[in-house]
Design a protein around this motif. Sequence first.
Motif, PDB file in Angstrom:
ATOM      1  N   GLY A   1     -12.753   3.450  -7.462  1.00 45.95           N
ATOM      2  CA  GLY A   1     -12.121   3.638  -6.254  1.00 45.95           C
ATOM      3  C   GLY A   1     -10.838   2.545  -6.381  1.00 45.95           C
ATOM      4  N   HIS A   2     -11.235   1.518  -5.453  1.00 43.04           N
ATOM      5  CA  HIS A   2     -10.108   0.404  -5.277  1.00 43.04           C
ATOM      6  C   HIS A   2     -10.636  -0.850  -5.361  1.00 43.04           C
ATOM      7  N   LEU A   3      -9.810  -1.928  -5.823  1.00 39.83           N
ATOM      8  CA  LEU A   3     -10.352  -3.288  -6.025  1.00 39.83           C
ATOM      9  C   LEU A   3     -10.420  -3.950  -4.566  1.00 39.83           C
ATOM     10  N   ALA A   4     -11.621  -4.781  -4.606  1.00 40.71           N
ATOM     11  CA  ALA A   4     -11.641  -5.638  -3.331  1.00 40.71           C
ATOM     12  C   ALA A   4     -10.748  -6.675  -3.597  1.00 40.71           C
ATOM     13  N   ASN A   5     -10.632  -7.537  -2.669  1.00 36.61           N
ATOM     14  CA  ASN A   5      -9.980  -9.020  -2.934  1.00 36.61           C
ATOM     15  C   ASN A   5     -10.775  -9.899  -3.845  1.00 36.61           C
ATOM     16  N   SER A   6     -12.079  -9.935  -3.888  1.00 34.75           N
ATOM     17  CA  SER A   6     -12.516 -10.947  -4.896  1.00 34.75           C
ATOM     18  C   SER A   6     -12.498 -10.312  -6.307  1.00 34.75           C
ATOM     19  N   GLN A   7     -12.435  -8.987  -6.433  1.00 30.53           N
ATOM     20  CA  GLN A   7     -12.251  -8.217  -7.699  1.00 30.53           C
ATOM     21  C   GLN A   7     -10.954  -8.661  -8.144  1.00 30.53           C
ATOM     22  N   ALA A   8      -9.779  -8.342  -7.266  1.00 34.16           N
ATOM     23  CA  ALA A   8      -8.450  -8.885  -7.544  1.00 34.16           C
ATOM     24  C   ALA A   8      -8.148 -10.491  -8.249  1.00 34.16           C
ATOM     25  N   ALA A   9      -9.153 -11.299  -7.586  1.00 33.31           N
ATOM     26  CA  ALA A   9      -9.047 -12.500  -7.832  1.00 33.31           C
ATOM     27  C   ALA A   9      -9.898 -12.971  -9.180  1.00 33.31           C
ATOM     28  N   TRP A  10     -10.661 -12.138  -9.546  1.00 32.26           N
ATOM     29  CA  TRP A  10     -11.307 -12.201 -10.637  1.00 32.26           C
ATOM     30  C   TRP A  10     -10.249 -11.795 -11.804  1.00 32.26           C
ATOM     31  N   LEU A  11      -9.759 -10.611 -11.628  1.00 30.00           N
ATOM     32  CA  LEU A  11      -8.833 -10.094 -12.595  1.00 30.00           C
ATOM     33  C   LEU A  11      -7.606 -11.128 -12.780  1.00 30.00           C
ATOM     34  N   LEU A  12      -7.076 -11.473 -11.695  1.00 30.97           N
ATOM     35  CA  LEU A  12      -5.965 -12.413 -11.935  1.00 30.97           C
ATOM     36  C   LEU A  12      -6.205 -13.620 -12.458  1.00 30.97           C
ATOM     37  N   GLN A  13      -7.304 -14.302 -12.381  1.00 31.66           N
ATOM     38  CA  GLN A  13      -7.783 -15.391 -13.220  1.00 31.66           C
ATOM     39  C   GLN A  13      -7.842 -15.102 -14.710  1.00 31.66           C
ATOM     40  N   ARG A  14      -8.307 -13.973 -15.111  1.00 28.76           N
ATOM     41  CA  ARG A  14      -8.374 -13.457 -16.506  1.00 28.76           C
ATOM     42  C   ARG A  14      -7.031 -13.142 -17.155  1.00 28.76           C
ATOM     43  N   LEU A  15      -6.312 -12.796 -16.299  1.00 33.30           N
ATOM     44  CA  LEU A  15      -4.962 -12.446 -16.720  1.00 33.30           C
ATOM     45  C   LEU A  15      -4.249 -13.521 -17.207  1.00 33.30           C
TER      46      LEU A  15
ATOM     47  N   LEU B   1      -2.992  -2.936   0.480  1.00 32.77           N
ATOM     48  CA  LEU B   1      -4.166  -3.345   1.730  1.00 32.77           C
ATOM     49  C   LEU B   1      -4.402  -2.194   2.442  1.00 32.77           C
ATOM     50  N   SER B   2      -5.701  -2.029   2.689  1.00 32.52           N
ATOM     51  CA  SER B   2      -6.268  -0.976   3.785  1.00 32.52           C
ATOM     52  C   SER B   2      -6.109  -1.375   5.172  1.00 32.52           C
ATOM     53  N   ASP B   3      -5.508  -0.679   5.929  1.00 32.25           N
ATOM     54  CA  ASP B   3      -5.265  -1.039   7.479  1.00 32.25           C
ATOM     55  C   ASP B   3      -6.597  -1.315   7.808  1.00 32.25           C
ATOM     56  N   GLN B   4      -7.687  -0.412   7.407  1.00 35.30           N
ATOM     57  CA  GLN B   4      -8.856  -0.383   8.141  1.00 35.30           C
ATOM     58  C   GLN B   4      -9.890  -1.434   7.721  1.00 35.30           C
ATOM     59  N   ASN B   5      -9.679  -1.772   6.329  1.00 37.22           N
ATOM     60  CA  ASN B   5     -10.748  -2.544   5.737  1.00 37.22           C
ATOM     61  C   ASN B   5     -10.366  -3.888   5.232  1.00 37.22           C
ATOM     62  N   ASN B   6      -9.126  -4.462   5.613  1.00 39.56           N
ATOM     63  CA  ASN B   6      -8.517  -5.542   5.012  1.00 39.56           C
ATOM     64  C   ASN B   6      -7.618  -6.263   6.066  1.00 39.56           C
ATOM     65  N   ARG B   7      -7.114  -7.273   5.649  1.00 35.48           N
ATOM     66  CA  ARG B   7      -6.412  -7.945   6.602  1.00 35.48           C
ATOM     67  C   ARG B   7      -5.491  -9.026   5.541  1.00 35.48           C
ATOM     68  N   PRO B   8      -3.905  -8.934   5.658  1.00 26.56           N
ATOM     69  CA  PRO B   8      -3.469  -9.898   4.800  1.00 26.56           C
ATOM     70  C   PRO B   8      -3.915 -11.302   4.614  1.00 26.56           C
ATOM     71  N   GLU B   9      -4.318 -11.903   5.448  1.00 32.84           N
ATOM     72  CA  GLU B   9      -4.934 -13.380   5.581  1.00 32.84           C
ATOM     73  C   GLU B   9      -6.113 -13.391   4.585  1.00 32.84           C
ATOM     74  N   LEU B  10      -6.688 -12.244   4.470  1.00 33.75           N
ATOM     75  CA  LEU B  10      -8.172 -12.296   3.705  1.00 33.75           C
ATOM     76  C   LEU B  10      -7.569 -12.106   2.256  1.00 33.75           C
ATOM     77  N   ALA B  11      -6.757 -11.299   1.868  1.00 33.33           N
ATOM     78  CA  ALA B  11      -6.133 -10.978   0.491  1.00 33.33           C
ATOM     79  C   ALA B  11      -5.582 -12.515   0.077  1.00 33.33           C
ATOM     80  N   LEU B  12      -4.536 -13.316   0.945  1.00 35.10           N
ATOM     81  CA  LEU B  12      -4.249 -14.307   0.519  1.00 35.10           C
ATOM     82  C   LEU B  12      -5.209 -15.527   0.443  1.00 35.10           C
ATOM     83  N   GLU B  13      -6.330 -15.248   1.015  1.00 41.31           N
ATOM     84  CA  GLU B  13      -7.391 -16.492   0.994  1.00 41.31           C
ATOM     85  C   GLU B  13      -8.131 -16.201  -0.292  1.00 41.31           C
ATOM     86  N   ALA B  14      -8.132 -15.190  -0.994  1.00 41.47           N
ATOM     87  CA  ALA B  14      -8.875 -14.894  -1.917  1.00 41.47           C
ATOM     88  C   ALA B  14      -8.231 -15.373  -3.222  1.00 41.47           C
ATOM     89  N   LEU B  15      -6.976 -15.179  -3.304  1.00 38.13           N
ATOM     90  CA  LEU B  15      -6.169 -15.301  -4.261  1.00 38.13           C
ATOM     91  C   LEU B  15      -5.350 -16.814  -4.366  1.00 38.13           C
TER      92      LEU B  15
END
Length: 264
Positions: free
Chosen positions: A197-211, A224-238
């Motif tokens: 499916g699609h990456l969660a914020n935490s998975q994106a952070a995990w991937l970014l760390q390994r790249l 970003l999903s307009d139903q299941n995410n918010r910009p501040e949550l994505a930024l908070e993860a990374l």
Amino acid sequence: MSGTVRGAHGRLSFASLGSGSKGNATLVSDGETHLLVDCGFTLRDTERRLARLGLHPRQLDALLVTHEHGDHVRGVGPLARRYGVPVHLTPGTWLSGRFGELPHRHWITPQARFAVKGLTIDPVTVPHDAREPVQFRILAGERCLGLLTDLGHPSAHVVEAFAGCDGLVLECNHDPRLLAEGPYPASLRRRVGGDWGHLANSQAAWLLQRLGLDRLQRIVCSHLSDQNNRPELALEALLPLLDGDESRLRVAAQDTGLAWQTLG
């Protein structure tokens, strides 16, 4: 043309027409070659969004397609037919039957490098629930941009392929709690949160760390999903991975996209 994309050959610039479940498209340019990656908007909306970024559809040298889902291909056929833009896609994506006639069609072979004028493209197979999906590494001189959205999990193949980029457009689709408590039916929640499916914020952070972060000048949270995410949550993860350096981090919005970013 926007002054931002008139840089010297070998510099690489990119911008988003919009990113999210209602439509996706990304512009990439070295100042001479202009690529559009995906086109999930109507023809009229695409024309308007391109104009906002200082580009006319006739200036596009190619349209690259990642996969056949509607939020990525809605405008591909109309744009290609109206302006004669060459379309590059995998045979599996083409066999979805969602494009109609394409006047100039070129096959993408995953893991096989190709070029469009001054830009070099590496198509990379990714885990996603489509027929033959790819994402792209795009190179100009010594600069490399990774476009990495629509994947269910950060596989070892993806980590290897996208290491060492100067810029990265990275999927931060959902927050698991919001997805679990949101309005989606159970079957769709399983699809979005599953390995295809699609990456969660935490998975994106995990991937970014390994790249690796040393070379990364710009990281863009996208899709970003307009139903299941918010910009501040994505930024908070990374952001913790960047030692609080917010200058390297951006969000591509659904309605306004993202202005030109240059990797110098």
